[in-house]
Write a protein that holds these residues in place. Structure first.
Motif, PDB file in Angstrom:
ATOM      1  N   ILE A  33      30.021  63.679  -9.424  1.00  0.00           N
ATOM      2  CA  ILE A  33      28.592  63.527  -9.143  1.00  0.00           C
ATOM      3  C   ILE A  33      28.331  62.444  -8.092  1.00  0.00           C
ATOM      4  CG2 ILE A  33      26.357  62.849 -10.117  1.00  0.00           C
ATOM      5  CD1 ILE A  33      27.241  64.295 -12.719  1.00  0.00           C
ATOM      6  N   ARG A  34      28.895  61.288  -8.290  1.00  0.00           N
ATOM      7  CA  ARG A  34      28.641  60.183  -7.351  1.00  0.00           C
ATOM      8  C   ARG A  34      29.190  60.471  -5.945  1.00  0.00           C
ATOM      9  NH1 ARG A  34      28.049  54.161  -8.768  1.00  0.00           N
ATOM     10  NH2 ARG A  34      27.620  53.348  -6.713  1.00  0.00           N
ATOM     11  N   PRO A  35      30.463  60.914  -5.826  1.00  0.00           N
ATOM     12  CA  PRO A  35      30.946  61.214  -4.474  1.00  0.00           C
ATOM     13  C   PRO A  35      30.137  62.310  -3.782  1.00  0.00           C
ATOM     14  CG  PRO A  35      32.765  61.287  -6.039  1.00  0.00           C
ATOM     15  CD  PRO A  35      31.524  61.058  -6.824  1.00  0.00           C
ATOM     16  N   PHE A  36      29.766  63.356  -4.516  1.00  0.00           N
ATOM     17  CA  PHE A  36      29.005  64.435  -3.896  1.00  0.00           C
ATOM     18  C   PHE A  36      27.588  63.994  -3.532  1.00  0.00           C
ATOM     19  CE2 PHE A  36      32.498  67.114  -4.512  1.00  0.00           C
ATOM     20  CZ  PHE A  36      32.273  68.290  -3.835  1.00  0.00           C
ATOM     21  N   SER A  37      27.052  63.056  -4.295  1.00  0.00           N
ATOM     22  CA  SER A  37      25.757  62.460  -3.946  1.00  0.00           C
ATOM     23  C   SER A  37      25.869  61.723  -2.612  1.00  0.00           C
ATOM     24  CB  SER A  37      25.351  61.471  -5.031  1.00  0.00           C
ATOM     25  OG  SER A  37      24.132  61.782  -5.571  1.00  0.00           O
ATOM     26  N   CYS A  38      26.952  60.983  -2.449  1.00  0.00           N
ATOM     27  CA  CYS A  38      27.196  60.261  -1.190  1.00  0.00           C
ATOM     28  C   CYS A  38      27.409  61.244  -0.039  1.00  0.00           C
ATOM     29  CB  CYS A  38      28.408  59.340  -1.319  1.00  0.00           C
ATOM     30  SG  CYS A  38      28.150  57.957  -2.421  1.00  0.00           S
ATOM     31  N   TYR A  39      28.161  62.318  -0.269  1.00  0.00           N
ATOM     32  CA  TYR A  39      28.403  63.327   0.767  1.00  0.00           C
ATOM     33  C   TYR A  39      27.083  63.959   1.207  1.00  0.00           C
ATOM     34  CZ  TYR A  39      33.246  63.110  -0.942  1.00  0.00           C
ATOM     35  OH  TYR A  39      34.489  62.689  -1.328  1.00  0.00           O
ATOM     36  N   PHE A  40      26.228  64.236   0.218  1.00  0.00           N
ATOM     37  CA  PHE A  40      24.939  64.849   0.514  1.00  0.00           C
ATOM     38  C   PHE A  40      24.130  63.943   1.440  1.00  0.00           C
ATOM     39  CE2 PHE A  40      20.470  65.736  -0.326  1.00  0.00           C
ATOM     40  CZ  PHE A  40      20.431  67.113  -0.178  1.00  0.00           C
ATOM     41  N   GLN A  41      24.097  62.658   1.120  1.00  0.00           N
ATOM     42  CA  GLN A  41      23.348  61.702   1.949  1.00  0.00           C
ATOM     43  C   GLN A  41      23.985  61.523   3.320  1.00  0.00           C
ATOM     44  OE1 GLN A  41      22.841  58.137  -0.408  1.00  0.00           O
ATOM     45  NE2 GLN A  41      22.160  59.337  -2.161  1.00  0.00           N
ATOM     46  N   LEU A  54      24.586  74.776   5.828  1.00  0.00           N
ATOM     47  CA  LEU A  54      25.577  75.366   4.932  1.00  0.00           C
ATOM     48  C   LEU A  54      26.293  74.286   4.111  1.00  0.00           C
ATOM     49  CD1 LEU A  54      26.675  78.151   4.201  1.00  0.00           C
ATOM     50  CD2 LEU A  54      28.333  77.915   6.047  1.00  0.00           C
ATOM     51  N   VAL A  55      26.767  73.247   4.779  1.00  0.00           N
ATOM     52  CA  VAL A  55      27.467  72.159   4.077  1.00  0.00           C
ATOM     53  C   VAL A  55      26.521  71.483   3.089  1.00  0.00           C
ATOM     54  CG1 VAL A  55      28.548  69.883   4.356  1.00  0.00           C
ATOM     55  CG2 VAL A  55      29.162  71.746   5.897  1.00  0.00           C
ATOM     56  N   GLU A  56      25.299  71.216   3.542  1.00  0.00           N
ATOM     57  CA  GLU A  56      24.329  70.540   2.672  1.00  0.00           C
ATOM     58  C   GLU A  56      23.944  71.427   1.491  1.00  0.00           C
ATOM     59  OE1 GLU A  56      22.038  66.780   2.851  1.00  0.00           O
ATOM     60  OE2 GLU A  56      24.046  67.552   2.971  1.00  0.00           O
ATOM     61  N   GLY A  57      23.763  72.719   1.729  1.00  0.00           N
ATOM     62  CA  GLY A  57      23.400  73.637   0.651  1.00  0.00           C
ATOM     63  C   GLY A  57      24.488  73.753  -0.397  1.00  0.00           C
ATOM     64  N   ILE A  58      25.732  73.888   0.056  1.00  0.00           N
ATOM     65  CA  ILE A  58      26.845  73.993  -0.894  1.00  0.00           C
ATOM     66  C   ILE A  58      27.025  72.682  -1.653  1.00  0.00           C
ATOM     67  CG2 ILE A  58      29.350  74.312  -1.119  1.00  0.00           C
ATOM     68  CD1 ILE A  58      29.140  76.189   1.367  1.00  0.00           C
ATOM     69  N   THR A  59      26.937  71.570  -0.943  1.00  0.00           N
ATOM     70  CA  THR A  59      27.076  70.254  -1.588  1.00  0.00           C
ATOM     71  C   THR A  59      25.986  70.062  -2.638  1.00  0.00           C
ATOM     72  OG1 THR A  59      28.034  69.348   0.443  1.00  0.00           O
ATOM     73  CG2 THR A  59      27.224  67.760  -1.166  1.00  0.00           C
ATOM     74  N   PHE A  60      24.760  70.402  -2.282  1.00  0.00           N
ATOM     75  CA  PHE A  60      23.640  70.273  -3.208  1.00  0.00           C
ATOM     76  C   PHE A  60      23.834  71.183  -4.419  1.00  0.00           C
ATOM     77  CE2 PHE A  60      19.373  71.447  -4.712  1.00  0.00           C
ATOM     78  CZ  PHE A  60      18.875  70.183  -5.002  1.00  0.00           C
ATOM     79  N   GLY A  61      24.244  72.419  -4.180  1.00  0.00           N
ATOM     80  CA  GLY A  61      24.473  73.356  -5.279  1.00  0.00           C
ATOM     81  C   GLY A  61      25.550  72.872  -6.240  1.00  0.00           C
ATOM     82  N   LEU A  62      26.647  72.361  -5.684  1.00  0.00           N
ATOM     83  CA  LEU A  62      27.723  71.848  -6.535  1.00  0.00           C
ATOM     84  C   LEU A  62      27.281  70.595  -7.288  1.00  0.00           C
ATOM     85  CD1 LEU A  62      30.890  72.415  -4.331  1.00  0.00           C
ATOM     86  CD2 LEU A  62      30.348  73.507  -6.507  1.00  0.00           C
ATOM     87  N   LEU A  63      26.509  69.761  -6.629  1.00  0.00           N
ATOM     88  CA  LEU A  63      25.994  68.553  -7.291  1.00  0.00           C
ATOM     89  C   LEU A  63      25.160  68.933  -8.510  1.00  0.00           C
ATOM     90  CD1 LEU A  63      25.896  65.478  -7.074  1.00  0.00           C
ATOM     91  CD2 LEU A  63      23.993  65.722  -5.490  1.00  0.00           C
TER      92      LEU A  63
END
Length: 192
Positions: A111-119, A177-186
């Motif tokens: 959760i935390r790493p993907f939150s950082c990736y999203f930002q 695409l990257v943001e959508g997938i990252t958000f979905g996985l988060l």
């Protein structure tokens, strides 16, 4: 896992021919080099085939190209294969990691790493949208240190049918695409 998302999204976007066809028709690119839209579409397909397939070793287009221009596309071809090689390596690694995380119920650790990736991608999107020209130039300076990316419309008229708008839209598609997938996985990780 996030590297797989980045690379898979890149592989998808670089093969999203409909994006080029949209720009080609919308901006009437074929007229820039006195070709018909059908011929330009075929030329683009030939270029993408050259970049994608190892057995196509020569770039033979009807559009004239300098030695430097051909060298540039040879470097791009190598970069495509780095991308595809990473996919081949990352898919099985991520498959086993995903199974392990699911079995141990440890998706919460992501959760935390993907939150950082999203930002991080959001910040990248801001730079891409508001400073596209500079970001585009800087990326080319980093990737193509030999300056083979600098085209003259006289010796390499292909630059007239590969406008900045196309690369801007391709970058936007990749970011979405990257943001959508990252958000979905988060969201998925949070409910597991």
């Amino acid at each position: 896992m996030w590297l797989l998302i980045v690379v898979a999204s890149l592989a998808f976007v670089i093969n999203l021919r409909v994006l080029y066809y949209y720009v080609m028709m919308h901006d009437n690119l074929a007229q820039n080099i006195n070709l018909t839209p059908d011929v330009l579409k075929h030329e683009y397909q030939m270029l993408i085939s050259y970049l994608n397939y190892p057995w196509i070793t020569e770039l033979n287009l009807k559009i004239p190209m300098s030695v430097q221009g051909k060298h540039h596309f040879a470097v791009v071809k190598k970069m495509f294969f780095i991308c595809y090689s990473l996919l081949v390596i990352l898919i099985p690694i991520n498959y086993y990691n995903w199974r392990s995380l699911r079995r141990k119920k440890q998706f919460v650790l992501l959760i935390r790493p993907f939150s950082c990736y999203f930002q991080l991608v959001l910040l990248g999107a801001v730079f891409w949208l508001f400073f596209f020209n500079q970001v585009f130039i800087d990326l080319h300076k980093i990737v193509f240190t030999d300056k083979s990316w600098i085209f003259s419309p006289i010796t390499d008229p292909i630059i007239l049918v590969l406008p900045a708008k196309f690369f801007f839209l391709a970058g936007c598609c990749w970011l979405v695409l990257v943001e959508g997938i990252t958000f979905g996985l988060l969201k998925f990780f949070k409910v597991q």
